[in-house]
Scaffold this motif. Structure first.
Motif, PDB file in Angstrom:
ATOM      1  N   SER A 358      53.691  44.676  35.874  1.00 38.05           N
ATOM      2  CA  SER A 358      52.222  45.221  35.854  1.00 38.05           C
ATOM      3  C   SER A 358      51.413  44.233  36.920  1.00 38.05           C
ATOM      4  O   SER A 358      51.418  42.995  36.481  1.00 38.05           O
ATOM      5  CB  SER A 358      51.665  45.217  34.419  1.00 38.05           C
ATOM      6  N   PRO A 359      50.672  44.920  37.722  1.00 33.12           N
ATOM      7  CA  PRO A 359      49.747  43.926  38.283  1.00 33.12           C
ATOM      8  C   PRO A 359      48.647  43.462  37.746  1.00 33.12           C
ATOM      9  O   PRO A 359      48.310  44.183  36.687  1.00 33.12           O
ATOM     10  CB  PRO A 359      49.307  44.638  39.685  1.00 33.12           C
ATOM     11  N   TYR A 360      48.102  42.092  37.875  1.00 31.67           N
ATOM     12  CA  TYR A 360      46.917  41.732  37.016  1.00 31.67           C
ATOM     13  C   TYR A 360      45.584  42.457  37.450  1.00 31.67           C
ATOM     14  O   TYR A 360      45.001  41.974  38.574  1.00 31.67           O
ATOM     15  CB  TYR A 360      46.980  40.401  37.254  1.00 31.67           C
ATOM     16  N   VAL A 361      45.440  43.597  36.888  1.00 30.16           N
ATOM     17  CA  VAL A 361      44.097  44.175  37.158  1.00 30.16           C
ATOM     18  C   VAL A 361      43.228  44.436  36.016  1.00 30.16           C
ATOM     19  O   VAL A 361      43.823  44.248  34.677  1.00 30.16           O
ATOM     20  CB  VAL A 361      44.411  45.676  37.915  1.00 30.16           C
ATOM     21  N   ALA A 362      42.129  44.861  36.120  1.00 26.96           N
ATOM     22  CA  ALA A 362      41.265  45.340  34.973  1.00 26.96           C
ATOM     23  C   ALA A 362      41.760  46.184  34.049  1.00 26.96           C
ATOM     24  O   ALA A 362      42.088  47.366  34.602  1.00 26.96           O
ATOM     25  CB  ALA A 362      39.922  45.565  35.327  1.00 26.96           C
ATOM     26  N   TYR A 363      41.389  46.475  32.689  1.00 24.75           N
ATOM     27  CA  TYR A 363      41.703  47.349  31.983  1.00 24.75           C
ATOM     28  C   TYR A 363      40.434  48.402  31.938  1.00 24.75           C
ATOM     29  O   TYR A 363      39.495  47.910  32.537  1.00 24.75           O
ATOM     30  CB  TYR A 363      41.707  46.787  30.377  1.00 24.75           C
ATOM     31  N   PRO A 364      40.830  49.675  31.791  1.00 25.68           N
ATOM     32  CA  PRO A 364      39.606  50.377  31.821  1.00 25.68           C
ATOM     33  C   PRO A 364      38.367  50.127  31.170  1.00 25.68           C
ATOM     34  O   PRO A 364      38.526  49.961  30.175  1.00 25.68           O
ATOM     35  CB  PRO A 364      40.312  51.756  31.390  1.00 25.68           C
ATOM     36  N   GLY A 365      37.286  49.933  31.946  1.00 26.19           N
ATOM     37  CA  GLY A 365      36.063  49.697  31.237  1.00 26.19           C
ATOM     38  C   GLY A 365      35.693  48.230  31.402  1.00 26.19           C
ATOM     39  O   GLY A 365      34.681  47.784  30.876  1.00 26.19           O
ATOM     40  N   PHE A 366      36.509  47.429  32.015  1.00 25.54           N
ATOM     41  CA  PHE A 366      36.343  45.845  32.086  1.00 25.54           C
ATOM     42  C   PHE A 366      35.178  45.802  32.880  1.00 25.54           C
ATOM     43  O   PHE A 366      35.032  46.205  34.013  1.00 25.54           O
ATOM     44  CB  PHE A 366      37.415  45.534  32.463  1.00 25.54           C
ATOM     45  N   ARG A 367      34.268  44.935  32.661  1.00 26.63           N
ATOM     46  CA  ARG A 367      33.307  44.173  33.179  1.00 26.63           C
ATOM     47  C   ARG A 367      33.344  42.816  33.272  1.00 26.63           C
ATOM     48  O   ARG A 367      33.037  42.414  32.024  1.00 26.63           O
ATOM     49  CB  ARG A 367      31.815  45.121  33.127  1.00 26.63           C
ATOM     50  N   ALA A 368      33.351  41.959  34.093  1.00 26.71           N
ATOM     51  CA  ALA A 368      33.263  40.603  34.122  1.00 26.71           C
ATOM     52  C   ALA A 368      31.950  40.339  33.564  1.00 26.71           C
ATOM     53  O   ALA A 368      30.987  40.903  34.088  1.00 26.71           O
ATOM     54  CB  ALA A 368      33.502  39.970  35.354  1.00 26.71           C
ATOM     55  N   GLY A 369      31.590  39.315  32.776  1.00 26.76           N
ATOM     56  CA  GLY A 369      30.477  38.759  32.411  1.00 26.76           C
ATOM     57  C   GLY A 369      29.511  38.188  33.578  1.00 26.76           C
ATOM     58  O   GLY A 369      30.023  38.016  34.571  1.00 26.76           O
ATOM     59  N   ALA A 370      28.187  38.104  33.245  1.00 25.36           N
ATOM     60  CA  ALA A 370      27.279  37.403  34.285  1.00 25.36           C
ATOM     61  C   ALA A 370      27.509  36.090  34.553  1.00 25.36           C
ATOM     62  O   ALA A 370      27.977  35.432  33.635  1.00 25.36           O
ATOM     63  CB  ALA A 370      25.766  38.000  34.171  1.00 25.36           C
ATOM     64  N   GLY A 371      27.027  35.320  35.505  1.00 22.30           N
ATOM     65  CA  GLY A 371      27.073  33.884  35.551  1.00 22.30           C
ATOM     66  C   GLY A 371      28.437  33.223  35.858  1.00 22.30           C
ATOM     67  O   GLY A 371      29.664  34.098  36.032  1.00 22.30           O
ATOM     68  N   ALA A 372      28.455  32.168  35.874  1.00 20.71           N
ATOM     69  CA  ALA A 372      29.752  31.286  36.326  1.00 20.71           C
ATOM     70  C   ALA A 372      30.963  31.443  35.106  1.00 20.71           C
ATOM     71  O   ALA A 372      32.050  31.672  35.584  1.00 20.71           O
ATOM     72  CB  ALA A 372      29.605  29.753  36.376  1.00 20.71           C
ATOM     73  N   LEU A 373      30.847  31.640  33.851  1.00 20.11           N
ATOM     74  CA  LEU A 373      31.940  31.952  33.089  1.00 20.11           C
ATOM     75  C   LEU A 373      32.413  33.378  33.225  1.00 20.11           C
ATOM     76  O   LEU A 373      33.643  33.526  33.054  1.00 20.11           O
ATOM     77  CB  LEU A 373      31.268  31.907  31.577  1.00 20.11           C
ATOM     78  N   GLY A 374      31.536  34.487  34.102  1.00 18.16           N
ATOM     79  CA  GLY A 374      32.334  35.630  34.514  1.00 18.16           C
ATOM     80  C   GLY A 374      33.389  35.374  35.416  1.00 18.16           C
ATOM     81  O   GLY A 374      34.214  36.296  35.542  1.00 18.16           O
ATOM     82  N   GLU A 375      33.483  34.215  35.873  1.00 14.81           N
ATOM     83  CA  GLU A 375      34.638  34.064  36.953  1.00 14.81           C
ATOM     84  C   GLU A 375      35.899  33.670  36.238  1.00 14.81           C
ATOM     85  O   GLU A 375      36.798  33.401  36.938  1.00 14.81           O
ATOM     86  CB  GLU A 375      33.950  32.894  38.037  1.00 14.81           C
ATOM     87  N   TYR A 376      35.864  33.331  35.057  1.00 15.74           N
ATOM     88  CA  TYR A 376      37.123  32.929  34.447  1.00 15.74           C
ATOM     89  C   TYR A 376      38.312  33.696  34.541  1.00 15.74           C
ATOM     90  O   TYR A 376      39.473  33.043  35.077  1.00 15.74           O
ATOM     91  CB  TYR A 376      36.469  32.704  32.661  1.00 15.74           C
ATOM     92  N   ASN A 377      38.050  34.890  34.424  1.00 13.35           N
ATOM     93  CA  ASN A 377      39.399  35.736  34.605  1.00 13.35           C
ATOM     94  C   ASN A 377      39.244  36.778  35.570  1.00 13.35           C
ATOM     95  O   ASN A 377      40.011  37.183  36.254  1.00 13.35           O
ATOM     96  CB  ASN A 377      39.814  36.358  33.306  1.00 13.35           C
ATOM     97  N   GLY A 378      38.082  37.261  35.604  1.00 11.04           N
ATOM     98  CA  GLY A 378      37.745  38.559  36.328  1.00 11.04           C
ATOM     99  C   GLY A 378      38.145  38.448  37.848  1.00 11.04           C
ATOM    100  O   GLY A 378      38.695  39.292  38.555  1.00 11.04           O
ATOM    101  N   LYS A 379      37.623  37.481  38.150  1.00  6.79           N
ATOM    102  CA  LYS A 379      37.681  37.317  39.962  1.00  6.79           C
ATOM    103  C   LYS A 379      39.317  37.053  40.296  1.00  6.79           C
ATOM    104  O   LYS A 379      39.540  36.947  41.580  1.00  6.79           O
ATOM    105  CB  LYS A 379      36.888  36.191  40.502  1.00  6.79           C
ATOM    106  N   TRP A 380      40.128  36.832  39.630  1.00 10.69           N
ATOM    107  CA  TRP A 380      41.528  36.610  39.794  1.00 10.69           C
ATOM    108  C   TRP A 380      42.361  38.030  39.838  1.00 10.69           C
ATOM    109  O   TRP A 380      43.503  38.029  39.923  1.00 10.69           O
ATOM    110  CB  TRP A 380      42.137  35.655  38.900  1.00 10.69           C
ATOM    111  N   MET A 381      41.632  38.976  39.685  1.00  7.75           N
ATOM    112  CA  MET A 381      42.377  40.226  39.729  1.00  7.75           C
ATOM    113  C   MET A 381      42.872  40.892  40.862  1.00  7.75           C
ATOM    114  O   MET A 381      42.627  42.079  41.358  1.00  7.75           O
ATOM    115  CB  MET A 381      41.804  41.268  38.878  1.00  7.75           C
ATOM    116  N   SER A 382      43.575  40.255  41.746  1.00  7.74           N
ATOM    117  CA  SER A 382      44.250  40.648  42.878  1.00  7.74           C
ATOM    118  C   SER A 382      45.547  39.738  43.145  1.00  7.74           C
ATOM    119  O   SER A 382      45.432  38.590  42.964  1.00  7.74           O
ATOM    120  CB  SER A 382      43.342  40.674  44.033  1.00  7.74           C
TER     121      SER A 382
END
Ligand SMILES: [Fe+2]
Length: 429
Positions: A358-382
């Motif tokens: 399985s590719p590391y992608v967002a689950y349906p409805g996932f939205r990364a949080g605002a601000g720097a901590l939103g970078e924790y997991n979401g921005k690595w989904m490629s």
């Protein structure tokens, strides 16, 4: 030494933040006890961070995301540390080049420990103010900081293993404690087709990428009872696995040729016998132990060679939800995968992280949080793949059935391995 922090998530009375913080921070420092000062400074490749950096970066995380916004009068011990010890949080400011972390001799190791003590003292003040109020605005990010530090405990172990591997002296992190693994027969557990619940759905700690909970349709399939062993993988090598392009994804074959891979990382042939480098030094490969330090490419190629495939993460989770979260974790202090001869479904957790297809992608409805901590997991989904389970270097209290680890296709310095899957179309018709 003991690394046990399993009570962090044990059912029953919830330990105080003060106790949890103290235990996690102490566990990190206990991992460093076998090291000499020189060991703390080196980075052996861009993926590997120096031990000293892990000690400082985990402190920077608390400083930046907990103390700065929530402590009454916190002042940074050294404002330059923010540049040195920010990892990848772009919104938190400029940062040092990751590949050059091993070139930083100052602050010294002693100064990094002073930094940790300074952060700890202020954290305990803040934790006293929080008074275990789960609704305090600092509580959620404090919990995140503790789990973040546990992630770095595992990285600290896998990174120092690579540092020692790159040293021709091949030093041992600690004395050998293993006994030979015991063979266990292979079997298969069938998974019926159907719509299944996937993802975290509770009120405990979880990373944002484990949610939202949702449903997925699972095709009929079967997953192997145990992990693939060194002996089984050696048969793939002996059959020309690394010389036969037909088993490999195109990018995998290019990677094999570019790096002249011919075995898992840390394997070397000594007098025509495969040996492996472990945290206890070099020894003959333990034939019945789970194979580890494989890239996604190698795991996928092996599965093709044996006529099977890797599981999807949904298949894995459906199976793992039937099992308790038990296994050989870092707390067992083995720091190497092992087999005790148990038969039946096993090793869902601990020993090695299991590559999924399985590719590391967002689950349906996932939205990364605002601000720097939103970078924790979401921005690595490629361009990364999901791994499930946990490894022999994962703290026990850090493992979770919905946990989604992720690494690029060619990464193999983590404790990564194989649980096979196969299609059973028609068997459940
Ligand atoms: Fe980090």
């Amino acid at each position: 030494m003991t690394l046990t922090t399993s009570w962090l998530t044990r059912a029953g009375a919830t330990p105080s933040f003060a106790d949890r913080y103290t235990a996690v921070r102490a566990a990190t420092e206990r991992l460093c006890v076998p090291l000499q000062t020189e060991d703390y400074v080196v980075s052996s490749m861009p993926d590997v961070s120096p031990t000293k950096w892990h000690l400082a970066h985990t402190s920077w995380f608390f400083e930046t995301f907990v103390l700065a916004p929530f402590h009454r009068d916190y002042r940074a011990l050294n404002p330059k540390y923010a540049f040195l010890f920010n990892s990848y949080y772009v919104q938190a400011g400029e940062r040092h080049c990751r590949a050059q972390r091993g070139l930083v001799t100052r602050p010294t190791v002693a100064e990094v420990y002073e930094y940790r003590a300074y952060v700890d003292a202020h954290m305990q003040q803040l934790i006293a103010d929080i008074d275990d109020d789960a609704n305090h605005p600092a509580s959620a990010v404090l919990a995140l900081g503790l789990h973040h530090e546990q992630q770095h405990q595992e990285l600290l172990v896998t990174d120092i293993k690579h540092v020692f591997w790159m040293n021709p002296m091949r030093p041992a992190y600690r004395p050998e404690t293993r006994t030979a693994s015991v063979p266990a027969g292979q079997g298969w557990t069938m998974i019926d087709a159907g719509v299944r619940d996937i993802g975290y759905n509770g009120d405990g700690f979880h990373f944002d990428n484990e949610a939202p909970p949702h449903r997925e349709y699972i095709q009929p399939s079967a997953l192997a009872h145990r992990l693939t062993t060194n002996g089984e993988y050696a048969e793939f090598i002996a059959d020309g696995g690394y010389r036969r392009s037909e088993f490999w994804l195109s990018a995998g074959w290019a990677t094999v040729r570019e790096h002249t891979w011919r075995a898992p990382l840390y394997w070397e042939s000594v007098d025509d016998t495969w040996h492996e480098f472990t945290l206890a030094g070099t020894a003959p490969v333990d034939a019945h132990a789970p194979v580890t330090h494989l890239s996604y490419f190698e795991a996928d190629a092996y599965a093709r060679w044996v006529g099977k495939r890797l599981p999807t993460e949904a298949e894995w989770e459906v199976l793992a939800r039937t099992q308790p979260v038990v296994g050989r974790f870092a707390d067992a202090e083995l720091l190497q995968p092992h087999s005790d001869g148990t038969t039946g479904l096993q090793q869902l957790f601990g020993d090695v992280w299991q590559w999924t297809q399985s590719p590391y992608v967002a689950y349906p409805g996932f939205r990364a949080g605002a601000g720097a901590l939103g970078e924790y997991n979401g921005k690595w989904m490629s361009d990364q793949w999901v791994l499930r389970g946990a490894s022999c270097a994962t703290p026990a209290s850090h493992a979770r059935v919905t946990y989604r680890n992720f690494f690029p296709s060619d990464a193999r310095w983590q404790f990564t391995g194989i649980r096979l899957a196969r299609d059973v179309a028609g068997e459940f018709a």
